[in-house]
Enzyme design. Structure first.
Site, PDB file in Angstrom:
ATOM      1  N   LYS A 187      -4.417  -5.405  38.526  1.00  0.00           N
ATOM      2  CA  LYS A 187      -5.512  -4.436  38.393  1.00  0.00           C
ATOM      3  C   LYS A 187      -6.473  -4.861  37.278  1.00  0.00           C
ATOM      4  O   LYS A 187      -6.053  -5.394  36.253  1.00  0.00           O
ATOM      5  CB  LYS A 187      -4.949  -3.038  38.097  1.00  0.00           C
ATOM      6  CG  LYS A 187      -4.247  -2.443  39.320  1.00  0.00           C
ATOM      7  CD  LYS A 187      -3.823  -1.034  39.083  1.00  0.00           C
ATOM      8  CE  LYS A 187      -3.133  -0.462  40.291  1.00  0.00           C
ATOM      9  NZ  LYS A 187      -4.047  -0.204  41.408  1.00  0.00           N
ATOM     10  N   HIS A 245       6.880  -1.514  37.793  1.00  0.00           N
ATOM     11  CA  HIS A 245       5.495  -1.241  37.357  1.00  0.00           C
ATOM     12  C   HIS A 245       5.417  -0.692  35.925  1.00  0.00           C
ATOM     13  O   HIS A 245       4.639  -1.174  35.106  1.00  0.00           O
ATOM     14  CB  HIS A 245       4.827  -0.228  38.290  1.00  0.00           C
ATOM     15  CG  HIS A 245       4.859  -0.621  39.728  1.00  0.00           C
ATOM     16  ND1 HIS A 245       4.593  -1.902  40.150  1.00  0.00           N
ATOM     17  CD2 HIS A 245       5.133   0.085  40.849  1.00  0.00           C
ATOM     18  CE1 HIS A 245       4.690  -1.953  41.471  1.00  0.00           C
ATOM     19  NE2 HIS A 245       5.028  -0.765  41.913  1.00  0.00           N
TER      20      HIS A 245
END
Ligand code: NAP
Length: 497
Positions: A187, A245
């Site tokens: 990201k 994550h």
């Protein structure tokens, strides 16, 4: 200021073969091929790249493209419809069974002929097939010196199975050829966190227990388990989200500066953080971990069912987890890192919030409302929606009438600042694989260190019943108590809509 972004020279990729094994499945259709299409639209995929969807059952190209189109439609216009057709021309669908090797010759024939061309095999298949698939690539000669292998989570379901999975891959491929994807690392804001920390001096000099009070990392989902019910019921939030994550994000916030932004140095530093995490065991579990499971509720005014009804039986699986972690090193001693993630929460949002310590003395304490508004400075790193950075600070309200303070913020929204659309994480990561850059991919020792931290937590969790929370809220009451006990509170993330 609006900045026009162009693909710089260093972002170009060499001619590369992309073989998506499991290329007709959900992951391939929703994420991988749309990512390739976006890169194709931006001219980043050279003419000579082979784009192959490989699976046991093939389907006519038109049917495949019809299934793919809804995931690409957002960027297809009248003007670029021809590009969509050209992309479709480039895609090949080839029958290939990773167990038997049937179809290997067709794959070889469809790839570019030279051995110097990087050949990317993306395993969009169940990890139970990884071992067979690696052996098949070797046996059939599809694996070349230049082969790169991309694998997705779940990378095992505990330390032992992760080691076994890794051993089976490492029996065929060298570590330099393996790209373990955690799409959160692709990201834009996550990479910007690296730039923010290591390309500026103002934050890094404050980045320690001397100035930071605590850190919160939230990954909230509105969705329930949907079609992944049986997988999720085995995994739960701790293994599905925290092990990968959330711990990866924690590593990026907490790591020491590497001397160079290169793969092994970055991964060495992340590994040091994972190894410095204070273990959570039976003794401190109840003080450090809170688990929840959603019951019926409503999200965006629509009723949603309970978890147990969605999976079809009473279950102890946690759909929410909140953890209070500590990192035992000089930089972070005494700074809690709160992690939380859950399904069917009040909104979809991923954020990292760094809360700085309050000023040591309030010289404005007699000013009107000063104690109410003098919040600590916070740096909010927004991963989704609307990737960006926000720095909150206390300011003086303009105008006469004494020293009135108010909370203000500096807001950098990447969508508004950069004129072009921001690439999705998968786009960036696939291009990095083609370029041979492993910086944003996990090394086997990192995956194993994360499991070594999570395994005892999962074992304790199995002995407990998760607390119920109503779907559409921010999780169970105990998650708020986890914070309140230490004088902290969750900062409500900015959500979609
Ligand atoms: P899926 O929809 O069931 O697709 C599986 C694909 O594998 C199909 O194309 C299937 O086609 C192919 N396949 C199965 N057996 C094969 C064999 N022996 N040889 C070659 N191809 C074979 O699964 P998915 O949701 O895409 O997930 C794939 C993997 O990615 C899973 O491990 C999942 O946990 C992981 N993952 C998925 C997502 C997601 O968003 N879906 C996200 C993260 C991770 P045939 O049956 O025709 O062979």
């Amino acid at each position: 200021m609006v900045i026009e972004s162009k693909i710089p020279k260093e972002a170009e990729i060499p001619p590369t073969d992309f073989v998506i094994v499991g290329g007709t499945g959900d992951l391939a259709l929703r994420k991988i091929f749309p990512a390739l299409f976006h890169r194709f639209l931006d001219g980043q995929i050279p003419e000579s790249c082979a784009l192959i969807a490989a699976a046991r059952h093939t389907l006519p190209k038109d049917d495949f493209l019809a299934q793919l189109r809804p995931f690409c439609d957002e960027v297809i216009t009248k003007e670029n419809e021809a590009d969509w057709l050209a992309f479709g021309e480039r895609v090949q669908i080839i029958g290939f069974d990773v167990k038997t090797g049937e179809g290997a010759e067709e794959i070889e024939a469809a790839c570019l002929a030279t051995a110097a061309v990087p050949r990317v095999f993306y395993f969009a298949i169940s990890p139970t097939l990884f071992s067979d698939a690696c052996q098949t690539l070797e046996r059939t000669g599809l694996k070349t010196e230049q082969t790169r292998l991309v694998v997705e989570k779940p990378m095992g379901h505990d330390l032992k199975s992760a080691e076994a999975l890794d051993d089976s891959i490492l029996a065929v491929f060298e570590e330099r050829q393996i790209y373990r994807i955690d799409h959160y690392l692709g990201k834009e804001t996550v990479q910007n966190l690296m730039a923010l920390r290591f390309a500026n001096s103002i934050f890094e000099s404050l980045w320690s227990n001397a100035h930071i009070d605590h850190v919160q990392i939230s990954v909230a989902e509105e969705v329930g388990v949907g079609s992944r019910a049986s997988y999720y019921d085995d995994f739960g939030a701790l293994r599905d989200m925290v092990q990968n994550h959330l711990l990866q994000l924690l590593c990026l916030v907490a790591m020491e500066p590497p001397s160079k932004f290169v793969a092994d140095q970055v991964r060495d530093e992340k590994l040091r953080v994972l190894r410095a995490l204070k273990p959570i065991t039976r003794d401190n579990f109840d003080r450090c971990v809170k688990l929840g499971q959603y019951t019926k509720g409503s999200i965006e005014a629509k009723p949603v069912d309970s978890y147990s009804n969605e999976v079809g039986h009473a279950s102890r699986t946690e759909t929410f987890a909140a953890l209070r972690c500590e990192i035992s090193n000089w930089r972070w001693s005494g700074v809690p890192f709160y992690l939380r993630t859950g399904k069917r929460l009040a909104g979809r949002a991923s954020e990292i919030v760094i809360t700085f310590k309050r000023p040591p003395h309030n010289i404005f304490e007699d000013g009107p409302r000063s104690s109410e508004v003098m919040e600590p400075n916070r740096l909010v790193i927004r991963l989704q929606p609307n990737e960006g950075l926000k720095l909150s600070m206390t300011s003086k309200e303009p105008g006469p009438g004494g020293m009135r303070l108010f909370p203000a913020s500096l807001n950098l929204s990447f969508n508004e600042t950069f004129k072009t659309r921001l690439p999705e994480a998968y786009e960036r990561l696939l291009m990095d694989v083609a370029r041979g850059n492993q910086t944003l991919f996990m090394r086997s020792d990192e995956v194993e260190a994360a499991w070594a931290f999570i395994d005892p937590i999962v074992n304790e969790a199995k002995l407990r019943q998760p607390e119920k929370y109503t779907a559409g809220t921010w999780g169970p009451v105990s998650a708020f108590e986890l914070m309140a006990e230490h004088g902290h509170r969750w900062i409500e993330p900015e959500v979609d809509g």
